[in-house]
Scaffold this motif. Structure first.
Motif, PDB file in Angstrom:
ATOM      1  N   THR A 372       0.831  -1.201   0.000  1.00  0.00           N
ATOM      2  CA  THR A 372       0.000   0.000   0.000  1.00  0.00           C
ATOM      3  C   THR A 372       0.862   1.247   0.000  1.00  0.00           C
ATOM      4  O   THR A 372       1.863   1.332   0.718  1.00  0.00           O
ATOM      5  CB  THR A 372      -0.916   0.023   1.237  1.00  0.00           C
ATOM      6  N   LEU A 373       0.453   2.242  -0.817  1.00  0.00           N
ATOM      7  CA  LEU A 373       1.096   3.553  -0.827  1.00  0.00           C
ATOM      8  C   LEU A 373       0.091   4.551  -0.276  1.00  0.00           C
ATOM      9  O   LEU A 373      -0.935   4.845  -0.918  1.00  0.00           O
ATOM     10  CB  LEU A 373       1.508   3.942  -2.256  1.00  0.00           C
ATOM     11  N   ASP A 374       0.347   5.101   0.931  1.00  0.00           N
ATOM     12  CA  ASP A 374      -0.589   5.985   1.632  1.00  0.00           C
ATOM     13  C   ASP A 374      -0.096   7.422   1.607  1.00  0.00           C
ATOM     14  O   ASP A 374       0.986   7.720   2.141  1.00  0.00           O
ATOM     15  CB  ASP A 374      -0.739   5.552   3.089  1.00  0.00           C
ATOM     16  N   ASP A 375      -0.888   8.330   0.986  1.00  0.00           N
ATOM     17  CA  ASP A 375      -0.565   9.766   0.981  1.00  0.00           C
ATOM     18  C   ASP A 375       0.901   9.997   0.612  1.00  0.00           C
ATOM     19  O   ASP A 375       1.601  10.817   1.215  1.00  0.00           O
ATOM     20  CB  ASP A 375      -0.860  10.399   2.352  1.00  0.00           C
ATOM     21  N   LEU A 376       1.347   9.300  -0.370  1.00  0.00           N
ATOM     22  CA  LEU A 376       2.770   9.306  -0.709  1.00  0.00           C
ATOM     23  C   LEU A 376       3.118  10.439  -1.664  1.00  0.00           C
ATOM     24  O   LEU A 376       2.427  10.676  -2.657  1.00  0.00           O
ATOM     25  CB  LEU A 376       3.158   7.969  -1.351  1.00  0.00           C
ATOM     26  N   TYR A 377       4.181  11.158  -1.334  1.00  0.00           N
ATOM     27  CA  TYR A 377       4.798  12.045  -2.307  1.00  0.00           C
ATOM     28  C   TYR A 377       6.309  11.896  -2.184  1.00  0.00           C
ATOM     29  O   TYR A 377       6.849  11.657  -1.105  1.00  0.00           O
ATOM     30  CB  TYR A 377       4.357  13.505  -2.129  1.00  0.00           C
ATOM     31  N   VAL A 378       6.982  12.006  -3.320  1.00  0.00           N
ATOM     32  CA  VAL A 378       8.430  11.819  -3.381  1.00  0.00           C
ATOM     33  C   VAL A 378       9.067  13.141  -3.767  1.00  0.00           C
ATOM     34  O   VAL A 378       8.760  13.697  -4.834  1.00  0.00           O
ATOM     35  CB  VAL A 378       8.813  10.731  -4.409  1.00  0.00           C
ATOM     36  N   ALA A 379       9.906  13.676  -2.892  1.00  0.00           N
ATOM     37  CA  ALA A 379      10.492  15.002  -3.093  1.00  0.00           C
ATOM     38  C   ALA A 379      11.802  14.926  -3.851  1.00  0.00           C
ATOM     39  O   ALA A 379      12.573  13.968  -3.724  1.00  0.00           O
ATOM     40  CB  ALA A 379      10.705  15.677  -1.749  1.00  0.00           C
ATOM     41  N   SER A 380      12.045  15.950  -4.652  1.00  0.00           N
ATOM     42  CA  SER A 380      13.316  16.132  -5.333  1.00  0.00           C
ATOM     43  C   SER A 380      13.654  17.622  -5.241  1.00  0.00           C
ATOM     44  O   SER A 380      12.820  18.412  -4.777  1.00  0.00           O
ATOM     45  CB  SER A 380      13.216  15.688  -6.800  1.00  0.00           C
ATOM     46  N   PRO A 381      14.836  18.046  -5.655  1.00  0.00           N
ATOM     47  CA  PRO A 381      15.159  19.469  -5.560  1.00  0.00           C
ATOM     48  C   PRO A 381      14.229  20.365  -6.363  1.00  0.00           C
ATOM     49  O   PRO A 381      14.069  21.546  -6.046  1.00  0.00           O
ATOM     50  CB  PRO A 381      16.585  19.540  -6.112  1.00  0.00           C
ATOM     51  N   ASP A 382      13.570  19.830  -7.405  1.00  0.00           N
ATOM     52  CA  ASP A 382      12.726  20.658  -8.272  1.00  0.00           C
ATOM     53  C   ASP A 382      11.252  20.635  -7.913  1.00  0.00           C
ATOM     54  O   ASP A 382      10.462  21.384  -8.496  1.00  0.00           O
ATOM     55  CB  ASP A 382      12.881  20.193  -9.735  1.00  0.00           C
ATOM     56  N   GLY A 383      10.841  19.788  -7.009  1.00  0.00           N
ATOM     57  CA  GLY A 383       9.423  19.672  -6.678  1.00  0.00           C
ATOM     58  C   GLY A 383       9.145  18.298  -6.118  1.00  0.00           C
ATOM     59  O   GLY A 383      10.012  17.680  -5.497  1.00  0.00           O
ATOM     60  N   CYS A 384       7.935  17.806  -6.357  1.00  0.00           N
ATOM     61  CA  CYS A 384       7.623  16.476  -5.829  1.00  0.00           C
ATOM     62  C   CYS A 384       6.719  15.718  -6.799  1.00  0.00           C
ATOM     63  O   CYS A 384       5.957  16.307  -7.574  1.00  0.00           O
ATOM     64  CB  CYS A 384       6.964  16.573  -4.454  1.00  0.00           C
ATOM     65  N   TRP A 421      15.224   5.837  -1.506  1.00  0.00           N
ATOM     66  CA  TRP A 421      15.056   7.296  -1.570  1.00  0.00           C
ATOM     67  C   TRP A 421      14.122   7.718  -0.436  1.00  0.00           C
ATOM     68  O   TRP A 421      12.925   7.459  -0.480  1.00  0.00           O
ATOM     69  CB  TRP A 421      14.471   7.693  -2.923  1.00  0.00           C
ATOM     70  N   PRO A 422      14.659   8.354   0.607  1.00  0.00           N
ATOM     71  CA  PRO A 422      13.841   8.619   1.792  1.00  0.00           C
ATOM     72  C   PRO A 422      13.136   9.968   1.799  1.00  0.00           C
ATOM     73  O   PRO A 422      12.331  10.241   2.689  1.00  0.00           O
ATOM     74  CB  PRO A 422      14.879   8.573   2.914  1.00  0.00           C
ATOM     75  N   TRP A 423      13.419  10.832   0.817  1.00  0.00           N
ATOM     76  CA  TRP A 423      12.891  12.191   0.880  1.00  0.00           C
ATOM     77  C   TRP A 423      11.453  12.254   0.376  1.00  0.00           C
ATOM     78  O   TRP A 423      11.137  11.737  -0.703  1.00  0.00           O
ATOM     79  CB  TRP A 423      13.773  13.132   0.059  1.00  0.00           C
ATOM     80  N   GLY A 424      10.632  12.906   1.140  1.00  0.00           N
ATOM     81  CA  GLY A 424       9.228  13.032   0.767  1.00  0.00           C
ATOM     82  C   GLY A 424       8.343  12.866   1.985  1.00  0.00           C
ATOM     83  O   GLY A 424       8.712  13.238   3.104  1.00  0.00           O
ATOM     84  N   GLY A 425       7.164  12.331   1.786  1.00  0.00           N
ATOM     85  CA  GLY A 425       6.230  12.137   2.883  1.00  0.00           C
ATOM     86  C   GLY A 425       5.285  10.989   2.596  1.00  0.00           C
ATOM     87  O   GLY A 425       5.245  10.428   1.493  1.00  0.00           O
ATOM     88  N   GLY A 426       4.469  10.639   3.581  1.00  0.00           N
ATOM     89  CA  GLY A 426       3.541   9.530   3.432  1.00  0.00           C
ATOM     90  C   GLY A 426       4.143   8.227   3.908  1.00  0.00           C
ATOM     91  O   GLY A 426       5.227   8.186   4.503  1.00  0.00           O
ATOM     92  N   THR A 427       3.453   7.153   3.607  1.00  0.00           N
ATOM     93  CA  THR A 427       3.862   5.839   4.113  1.00  0.00           C
ATOM     94  C   THR A 427       3.813   4.800   3.000  1.00  0.00           C
ATOM     95  O   THR A 427       2.870   4.774   2.200  1.00  0.00           O
ATOM     96  CB  THR A 427       2.936   5.389   5.260  1.00  0.00           C
ATOM     97  N   ILE A 428       4.827   3.981   2.960  1.00  0.00           N
ATOM     98  CA  ILE A 428       4.868   2.823   2.066  1.00  0.00           C
ATOM     99  C   ILE A 428       4.777   1.583   2.947  1.00  0.00           C
ATOM    100  O   ILE A 428       5.650   1.337   3.777  1.00  0.00           O
ATOM    101  CB  ILE A 428       6.163   2.792   1.238  1.00  0.00           C
ATOM    102  N   ARG A 429       3.679   0.834   2.778  1.00  0.00           N
ATOM    103  CA  ARG A 429       3.461  -0.361   3.588  1.00  0.00           C
ATOM    104  C   ARG A 429       3.746  -1.595   2.721  1.00  0.00           C
ATOM    105  O   ARG A 429       3.019  -1.875   1.769  1.00  0.00           O
ATOM    106  CB  ARG A 429       2.033  -0.401   4.120  1.00  0.00           C
ATOM    107  N   LEU A 430       4.814  -2.282   3.080  1.00  0.00           N
ATOM    108  CA  LEU A 430       5.215  -3.479   2.340  1.00  0.00           C
ATOM    109  C   LEU A 430       4.599  -4.714   2.986  1.00  0.00           C
ATOM    110  O   LEU A 430       4.267  -4.704   4.178  1.00  0.00           O
ATOM    111  CB  LEU A 430       6.739  -3.601   2.327  1.00  0.00           C
ATOM    112  N   PRO A 431       4.437  -5.772   2.206  1.00  0.00           N
ATOM    113  CA  PRO A 431       3.841  -6.998   2.764  1.00  0.00           C
ATOM    114  C   PRO A 431       4.730  -7.614   3.828  1.00  0.00           C
ATOM    115  O   PRO A 431       5.950  -7.704   3.669  1.00  0.00           O
ATOM    116  CB  PRO A 431       3.708  -7.914   1.540  1.00  0.00           C
TER     117      PRO A 431
END
Length: 582
Positions: A372-384, A421-431
């Motif tokens: 499951t990918l919950d409220d996930l965003y992945v940040a980079s220097p240019d945005g997300c 890649w740890p930058w960003g927010g939200g949660t990644i739920r692995l099995p």
């Protein structure tokens, strides 16, 4: 992230001592040092005896006593023979210490570097992450060699100094000077002269040699850049030749070579300045002890044999005291190499602390039977990069396809799901308690047999029939007879064949979940159809999460979730931007 450098020589030395102390070869290193110490002590005792031998030998020459002369030659043979055995033993122990120190240091650095996710994150850590192979190979070897040589030399100099200071003091304790008809004694005259003489030479050597620390550090960095450029050209020589880019690459390599040569010229100039001091000091030392003791000899208070004994003892004490002068170049080199290695190791270890800080993507393994990918965003220097839905979920045996335009951050999302890649927010739920395989767009093909490539990274061998069946299913039937061949498969196979081989590896290893980054997009229609058929037939219970550029026409990839890139969204902060833009 800037390189994390331990502050000062003490902190850098403590960092590397901690690494060696935790090494499995620690016992061997300590035993070698104990052995070398014992040999050096025995050698020092032999040299004291040899120094005492000087007086009766030279007195026999002065008296023209042939019988005493031959007796002293026999004594010399016993002493020199014993010292020869000790010299050979020390040479053997010395070389073994080189090997053990390098083993301990290299094992530690490789172990820290290869801890999960560290090597990947180090690649985004700025200059410290450039060419880690140089630090792990050449710098580690060089530091081990210098540490062994300098530490043994310093130990030997210290023991010799302790052994001969008393001898020299005893010899010069009764030196009587006569000036203007008046006589006076200077207790330990030759000892004070030796300390003053060596201190003067050490100070001049340090002034001439300290720039070598900075110059050597710069040279090693330039050497690493040239080595990386040569490796890059060698790895991509086919593409360079097809593009007709030889002239451009030649110019680039020559620029890198020029920076190396410029660094070497600066070191050469500093070394020449240092040689004026060290060589001049060495030549003066030829006559210095005789000149220093000559007033006592010419006053008649010292025999010729006593003069030679005093000169020999002076040379032993001065030789111990001038260790710094003789090794200033090596010390500067060791200091620069220690800084590079200690900084590298500290930065590698610091990766965990940096990436474990707050406001990062949470990756947890708590899903009972899904991803499951919950409220996930992945940040980079240019945005997300953000998914078009607040939650994306895939069950065991299910299918899900995430689609985004070029530059939308698909590979960042792939790395985030893998925990890289740890930058960003939200949660990644692995099995939970399920195996997950990650297939990048360009898979890694290790060296070894083809059967080993299919089993990688597992050490358990796979059945030949199973390996052949997996190759046939993905369209690599021509390779079934080559499972035991050892070649550079990353060069032997085309990019498409390497991707197909990665899917064959998945068929063999049978993971519960597969996450694919654009590997299917890169395949032609026929190959992609064949891979999807093989996955459906061989792994019907395996979940497949694919990330690609275009929406699939094949419904076997499951529902589609969009990925968009927001340049005005949450970009990396100052700390993260330093890492990500390196």
């Amino acid at each position: 992230m800037d390189a994390v450098a331990p502050q000062g020589l003490r902190a850098q030395s403590a960092t590397m001592w901690t690494a060696l102390w935790a090494s499995p070869v620690r016992r061997g290193i300590l035993m070698l040092y104990f052995g070398i110490t014992a040999v050096i002590l025995a050698t020092a005792f032999g040299q004291v005896l040899l120094n005492r031998w000087n007086q009766p030998f030279y007195d026999s020459l002065e008296k023209r006593d042939l019988a005493a002369f031959f007796d002293q030659l026999l004594v010399f043979a016993y002493i020199a023979g014993s010292l020869l055995v000790l010299n050979v033993a020390q040479a053997w122990l010395n070389q073994m210490l080189h090997i053990k120190l390098r083993e301990g240091l290299a094992r530690d650095l490789i172990g820290e570097w290869m801890k999960p996710r560290r090597a990947f994150r180090l690649g985004y850590a700025g200059e410290i992450g450039v060419n880690p192979d140089q630090r792990l190979h050449e710098d580690a070897r060089h530091l081990a060699d210098l540490t062994a040589d300098l530490s043994i030399g310093l130990m030997q100099a210290t023991i010799l100094l302790a052994s001969f200071v008393g001898v020299l003091w005893s010899i010069s304790s009764n030196f009587t000077f006569i000036v203007g008809g008046r006589s006076f004694d200077i207790p330990g005259y030759m000892v004070w002269a030796a300390f003053f003489y060596a201190s003067l030479g050490s100070g001049l050597s340090w002034l001439a040699g300290w720039p070598l620390i900075r110059l050597n550090e710069a040279r090693y960095a330039r050497e690493a850049e040239l080595r990386f450029s040569l490796m890059r050209v060698n790895e991509r020589v086919d593409a360079i030749s097809l593009a007709g880019g030889e002239a451009d690459e030649k110019a680039r390599l020559e620029r890198d070579l020029q920076t190396v040569l410029a660094a070497a010229r600066r070191i050469m100039s500093a070394a020449v300045r240092l040689t004026w001091v060290t060589a001049g000091y060495g030549w003066i030392t030829v006559v210095a002890p005789i000149v220093i003791a000559s007033p006592v000899y010419f006053s008649g208070s010292l025999s010729f044999g006593g003069l030679m004994m005093a000169a020999a003892a002076f040379n032993q004490v001065n030789g111990a005291l001038r260790w710094f002068i003789d090794n200033i170049g090596g010390i500067a080199d060791w200091r620069a190499t220690l800084l590079r290695i200690a900084t590298f190791r500290t930065s590698v270890v610091a990766m965990d602390a940096l990436h474990g800080s707050k406001e990062r993507i949470a990756v947890v393994s708590d899903e009972p039977d899904g991803l499951t990918l919950d409220d996930l965003y992945v940040a980079s220097p240019d945005g997300c990069a953000r998914l078009s839905v607040p939650q994306a979920h895939i069950e065991a045996g299910g299918r899900l396809h995430i689609v985004g335009e070029p530059g939308a951050g698909k590979t960042l999302l792939f790395h985030a799901i893998a925990g890289l890649w740890p930058w960003g927010g939200g949660t990644i739920r692995l099995p939970k308690d399920r195996t997950v395989a990650f297939l990048p767009g360009q898979p890694f093909i290790p060296r070894g047999t083809l059967a080993g490539v299919l089993a990688y990274p597992l050490s358990t061998p796979i059945a030949k029939a199973e390996a052949e069946r997996a190759l046939e299913r993905v369209g690599l039937t021509r390779l079934t007879g080559r499972l035991d061949e050892v070649v550079r498969w990353d060069r032997e196979l085309s990019d498409d064949d390497q991707r197909l081989l990665a899917f064959a590896r998945v068929l063999v290893q049978k993971p519960d979940f597969i996450v694919v980054d654009e590997a299917l997009d890169a395949l032609g229609d026929t190959a992609r159809e064949r891979v999807l058929d093989a996955l459906g037939e061989a792994l019907p219970g395996t979940a497949l999460l694919t990330i690609g550029t275009v929406a699939p026409r094949d419904t076997r990839l499951g529902p589609v979730v969009g990925l968009r890139f927001d340049r005005n969204g949450k970009a990396l902060g100052k700390e993260g931007a330093k890492v990500a833009t390196a």
